[in-house]
Design an enzyme around this catalytic site. Structure first.
Site, PDB file in Angstrom:
ATOM      1  N   GLU A   1      -8.705 -16.612   6.559  1.00 43.08           N
ATOM      2  CA  GLU A   1      -8.070 -15.600   7.421  1.00 43.08           C
ATOM      3  C   GLU A   1      -6.672 -15.189   6.960  1.00 43.08           C
ATOM      4  O   GLU A   1      -6.033 -14.362   7.614  1.00 43.08           O
ATOM      5  CB  GLU A   1      -8.023 -16.111   8.868  1.00 43.08           C
TER       6      GLU A   1
ATOM      7  N   ASP B   1     -16.990 -21.834  15.047  1.00 43.75           N
ATOM      8  CA  ASP B   1     -16.868 -23.291  14.966  1.00 43.75           C
ATOM      9  C   ASP B   1     -18.094 -23.962  15.590  1.00 43.75           C
ATOM     10  O   ASP B   1     -18.529 -25.019  15.148  1.00 43.75           O
ATOM     11  CB  ASP B   1     -15.622 -23.772  15.728  1.00 43.75           C
TER      12      ASP B   1
ATOM     13  N   LYS C   1      -6.783 -20.068   3.146  1.00 42.16           N
ATOM     14  CA  LYS C   1      -6.577 -20.888   4.342  1.00 42.16           C
ATOM     15  C   LYS C   1      -7.615 -22.010   4.469  1.00 42.16           C
ATOM     16  O   LYS C   1      -7.318 -23.108   4.918  1.00 42.16           O
ATOM     17  CB  LYS C   1      -6.658 -19.988   5.572  1.00 42.16           C
ATOM     18  N   GLN C   2      -8.851 -21.697   4.132  1.00 45.36           N
ATOM     19  CA  GLN C   2      -9.917 -22.681   4.399  1.00 45.36           C
ATOM     20  C   GLN C   2     -11.115 -22.371   3.525  1.00 45.36           C
ATOM     21  O   GLN C   2     -11.188 -21.289   2.929  1.00 45.36           O
ATOM     22  CB  GLN C   2     -10.309 -22.622   5.869  1.00 45.36           C
TER      23      GLN C   2
END
Ligand code: IFM
Length: 726
Positions: free
Chosen positions: A476, A338, A588-589
Site C-alpha cells: 500500500e 485479512d 510495505k508487505q
C-alpha cells in the site's frame, strides 16, 4: 504435554505494558471478546467488551465502528476499608498509607480460554489476603460470562466488602449509546442501551453468589451488587459473578432473555466452567499444531490459533473477523482481506463450519458489493475494502492527523480492488477442502461469478492485451499504480477459475448454473471476453532478469536498502515520510511474494520464484503485520531456511512482543492466521492432491517433529511429521 506450553504469564505486574496485556490476554467465545482489564480498574486501562456485529456510526464520526459494550468486569473490593488496587510505581510499594501489593501473577490459559490472576495484598490494617481471580466467556453458552474470586486471609480476620458492577465505559464512548438504563432487582442488576445511529439494543444482567447478604442498587453511571462479610484467619471465601448478555441481533427482547438466563444459571459456575473446558478440548482436538523441539514457536502458534478461535463466529453467519479481532478498536472493528486470505484458510482446514460462516457473511453482503461496482461504473460485485455490518464501503477517506497536523488521503477504499479475488480464492479453497457443494450452489458460486463479472468489465483492452490501471496492490505504499502484477495475475486466475466453475456447475448442478447464468447475465459474449482476458492479460515481467515487475515503473523508483535499517520496530515508512515512500522501491508487505504464496508454482518456474524472492525481500520493510508470515511460508518452500525461520519468528512476535508497537489497539488477526499458514503450508508443505491432503515437509532444522490434523471432505487426516535432519 506440558501445561507450560499452553500458558502465557505476566509476572510480576508490568505497568508499562498494561494495554499490551489487556489485548493479548483477552478472552472470548466467538460471540464477543473482553479485553483483559482489571476487575478493580487501573489508571490508563482501556476496558472493552466487543460484540460481533454491533457497529454504530456515532455523530461526527466519518465511519462506523464497533461500539464498546457496557463493562461487566468490575469487582470493587475493600479489605478492612482499604480499597484493593494495583499500584503502578515501584516506590508506591513502600507507601505507608493504603494497601500494598506483595505479589502478582497473571496467566492466560490457552487450552481453556481462561484468564487467572493471583495477588497477595496487605490492607492498611495489616491484614494480608490472597486474591485469586478467574474469568471466562463460555464457549458452551455464548451469552454467559463467568467470574470467580477466591479470597483467602492469611493472618487475621478482615472485613471484606465487594461491589460487583455493570457500568458504562466513558473513555471509549464517542456517543455510541443512548437510552442507557441501569436497574437493580432484588437479586440481580441489569443494564440496557441502544446504539445511537444503528439502533441495536443491548442488555446485560449480573448476579453475585457470595457470602453475606447481597444487596443491589443503582448509582450514578452504574448498577451494583454489594456484600460484606468477615473471614476467620486462614479462611477462604468464593465469590462468583455471572453475567449474561444479549443484543437485538440475537433476540427480539434482549433484556428478557438476559434476566431469564442469568437467574437460571446463577448458582452454576462450576457446571458452566466444566462445560466450557470440555468444549475447548473439542476445539483443540481439531485445531492444535504440536511442535517438538521449539517451545517458543509452540506457544506462539497456540497463541495465534487461540486468538483466531476466540474471534471466529461459531454460530453466526452474518458477521466476520475484524482485522484486529474483537480484542481492540484498531481499524474500528472493520473487516479486510485479512479475513479471507490470512485468518480463514486455517479455519477451513480445522473448523470448516466457522469458515463457512465467514464466507456466508460476504454472500449476505453481495448487495453492497454490487452497489460499489455500480458506483464504479461496472456490473458485478466489488466488495468494499473495509466492511462492517452494512456491506457498504467503510474505509475512511482521510487518515487521523499526522504529527504535523496534516491528514493523508486514504485511497484503499477507492482502488484496492484485489479484495474481489481474495474472497473468491477463499471460497474456492473452502470448496476444494470441504467438498461442500451445497454451500457452493447456495452462496459460493455467486460470489465467485459476480466478482468475475466485475473484473470482466473492469479490465482495459489496450494494444491487443488487457491491463488494469490505477490500483493499489498489497503493497500500500504505492498508490494508484498501473498493472500491479498481484492484481492482474489474480484477476486472470479468478476469471479462469470462474469459467471452470461454471463448467462444473453445468455438469453437476445444472439448475444452479441456469439460475446464475440468468441472474448474473453470464452471456456467451461475457464468457468469451473472460476467456480473452485469461489469454491476453498483461503480466509485467522482466525477460532479461527473469522476474516479475511489481507494477509498471517500479524499478525506476529510488532504491533504498531496507535491510540496512536495523534494528527497528515497524516499517521504515515513518522515517521516509509518505511522499518519499511513494517514490521509492520500499515495499510495505508481501506483494509479489504474496502472489507466490497463493498460486505457488503457477506463478512460474523455481528460477523465477527465487529471483522474485531475492529481489523483493530486501526491498520490503514489513510495515504491515501481514508480511513476515507470508515471507516465512514462501522462503520455506524455496529452501531459504534461515530467512524462513527469521520471518516466522518475526511474525510470532507481532502480538506477543508487540514488534509493530500497536498491539494496544488489538490482536493482528492476519499475523495469527499467517503464522498458522506458514507452519502448515510453508514448513509442512501441506497441499491437496487427487488422493487428498499430503505434506512435503521442510521443517526448521531444530524442530524434531510436528503433528496436526486437518479435515478434508468431512474426514479428519492426522499428520505426524518427523524431521529427518534431527
Ligand atoms: O488489510 C491490511 C492491509 O493489507 C495493510 N494495512 C492494514 C490492513 C488491516 O490489517
Amino acid at each position: 504435554m506440558s501445561k507450560r506450553l499452553w500458558q502465557i504469564t505476566e509476572f510480576p505486574f508490568q505497568p508499562e505494558r498494561l494495554q499490551h496485556f489487556e489485548t493479548i490476554f483477552a478472552i472470548g467465545n466467538g460471540y464477543l471478546s473482553a479485553r483483559a482489564s482489571f476487575e478493580e480498574g487501573h489508571e490508563g486501562d482501556r476496558p472493552a467488551t466487543l460484540v460481533h456485529g454491533i457497529f454504530n456510526n456515532a455523530p461526527g464520526e466519518a465511519v462506523p465502528e464497533l461500539a464498546v459494550a457496557p463493562n461487566w468486569l468490575p469487582l470493587r473490593i475493600t479489605i478492612d476499608g482499604t480499597p484493593f488496587t494495583i499500584q503502578t510505581k515501584a516506590r508506591e510499594y513502600l507507601r505507608p498509607a493504603g494497601g500494598i501489593v506483595l505479589g502478582y501473577r497473571r496467566t492466560l490459559h490457552l487450552d481453556r480460554a481462561t484468564l487467572r490472576r493471583e495477588v497477595l495484598f496487605r490492607a492498611e490494617s495489616g491484614s494480608t489476603v490472597r486474591l485469586e481471580f478467574e474469568r471466562f466467556a463460555s464457549l458452551d453458552q455464548h451469552h454467559i460470562l463467568g467470574q470467580r474470586l477466591i479470597i483467602t486471609t492469611l493472618d487475621s480476620a478482615p472485613t471484606i466488602r465487594i461491589n460487583a458492577d455493570l457500568e458504562h465505559v466513558p473513555d471509549n464512548d464517542v456517543g455510541h449509546w443512548t437510552c442507557a438504563n441501569a436497574a437493580a432487582d432484588t437479586d440481580q442488576i441489569s443494564w440496557t442501551a441502544v446504539t445511537s445511529q444503528s439502533g441495536y439494543r443491548i442488555a446485560l444482567a449480573s448476579r453475585l453468589i457470595a457470602p453475606g447478604c447481597v444487596e443491589s442498587a443503582v448509582e450514578e453511571n452504574r448498577a451494583t451488587l454489594a456484600t460484606t462479610f468477615q473471614l476467620e484467619p486462614g479462611q477462604a471465601a468464593t465469590v462468583d459473578k455471572l453475567t449474561s448478555i444479549y443484543t437485538s441481533r440475537d433476540v427480539a427482547d434482549p433484556l428478557a432473555a438476559t434476566l431469564l438466563l442469568n437467574s437460571a444459571e446463577a448458582d452454576a459456575y462450576d457446571a458452566l466452567y466444566e462445560q466450557h473446558c470440555r468444549r475447548w478440548q473439542e476445539v483443540w482436538d481439531s485445531s492444535d499444531f504440536v511442535i517438538e523441539g521449539d517451545d517458543k514457536a509452540q506457544i506462539a502458534l497456540r497463541f495465534a490459533a487461540y486468538h483466531l478461535l476466540i474471534a471466529a463466529p461459531r454460530e453466526d453467519d452474518d458477521v466476520s473477523i475484524g482485522a484486529r479481532t474483537l480484542s481492540g478498536l484498531g481499524y474500528k472493528g472493520h473487516v479486510f482481506w485479512d479475513t479471507e486470505l490470512f485468518a480463514l484458510p486455517p479455519l477451513t482446514l480445522t473448523q470448516p463450519n466457522i469458515a463457512r460462516n465467514l464466507l456466508a457473511y460476504r454472500y449476505k453482503r453481495l448487495a453492497g458489493a454490487r452497489q460499489k461496482a455500480k458506483e464504479y461504473g461496472c456490473a458485478g460485485a466489488l466488495f468494499p475494502w473495509e466492511s462492517t455490518d452494512t456491506g457498504l464501503e467503510t474505509t475512511p477517506q482521510w487518515s487521523d492527523p499526522q504529527p504535523d497536523g496534516s491528514r493523508i488521503r486514504i485511497w484503499t477504499g477507492d482502488t484496492e480492488q484485489h479484495i474481489c479475488s481474495d474472497i473468491a480464492y477463499a471460497v474456492l479453497q473452502y470448496w476444494r477442502w470441504t467438498g461442500d457443494d451445497a454451500f457452493l450452489c447456495a452462496m459460493g458460486a455467486e460470489i465467485v461469478l459476480d466478482t468475475a463479472v466485475f473484473w470482466g468489465e473492469r479490465v482495459e483492452a489496450k494494444d491487443c492485451r488487457y491491463e488494469i490501471s490505477c490500483q493499489i496492490g498489497p503493497d500500500e505504499y504505492h498508490e494508484n499504480i498501473n498493472n500491479s502484477v498481484f492484481t492482474n495475475r489474480l484477476a486472470q486466475w479468478h476469471l479462469e477459475q470462474a469459467l471452470k466453475l461454471l463448467g462444473w456447475l453445468a455438469d453437476n448442478a445444472p439448475d444452479t448454473a441456469r439460475r446464475l447464468v440468468k441472474s448474473l447475465d453470464l452471456s456467451e459474449m461475457r464468457l468469451a471476453r473472460w476467456q480473452d482476458v485469461v489469454d491476453k492479460m498483461y503480466i509485467p515481467f522482466d525477460r532479461e532478469r527473469q522476474l516479475h515487475i511489481q507494477f509498471d515503473g517500479f524499478f525506476d523508483l529510488e532504491y533504498i536498502p531496507v535491510l540496512d535499517y536495523q534494528p527497528r520496530v515497524g516499517g521504515i515508512w515513518p522515517f521516509l515520510g509518505h511522499e518519499r515512500a511513494l517514490r521509492s522501491q520500499v515495499i510495505k508487505q508481501a506483494d509479489v511474494v504474496m502472489l507466490m504464496a497463493l498460486l505457488g508454482e503457477e506463478v512460474g518456474p523455481r528460477e523465477v520464484m527465487l529471483n522474485n524472492f531475492k529481489t523483493y525481500y530486501p526491498r520490503t520493510d514489513h510495515g504491515s503485520s501481514l508480511s513476515p508470515a507470508i515471507h516465512a511460508w514462501v522462503a520455506a518452500r524455496l529452501g531459504l531456511d534461515e530467512i524462513a525461520y527469521e520471518m516466522f519468528e518475526q511474525a510470532a512476535a507481532t502480538d506477543l512482543e508487540n514488534n509493530q508497537g500497536n498491539v494496544a489497539d488489538g490482536i493482528h488477526a492476519a499475523a495469527c492466521g499467517g503464522l498458522w499458514q506458514a507452519a502448515l503450508f510453508g514448513f509442512c508443505g501441506l497441499h491437496l492432491t487427487e488422493d487428498g491432503p499430503q505434506v512435503d515437509p521442510k521443517l526448521p532444522a531444530h524442530w524434531r517433529r510436528v503433528s496436526f490434523s486437518v479435515t478434508y471432505r468431512g474426514e479428519k487426516h492426522r499428520f505426524d511429521v518427523v524431521n529427518p535432519a534431527v
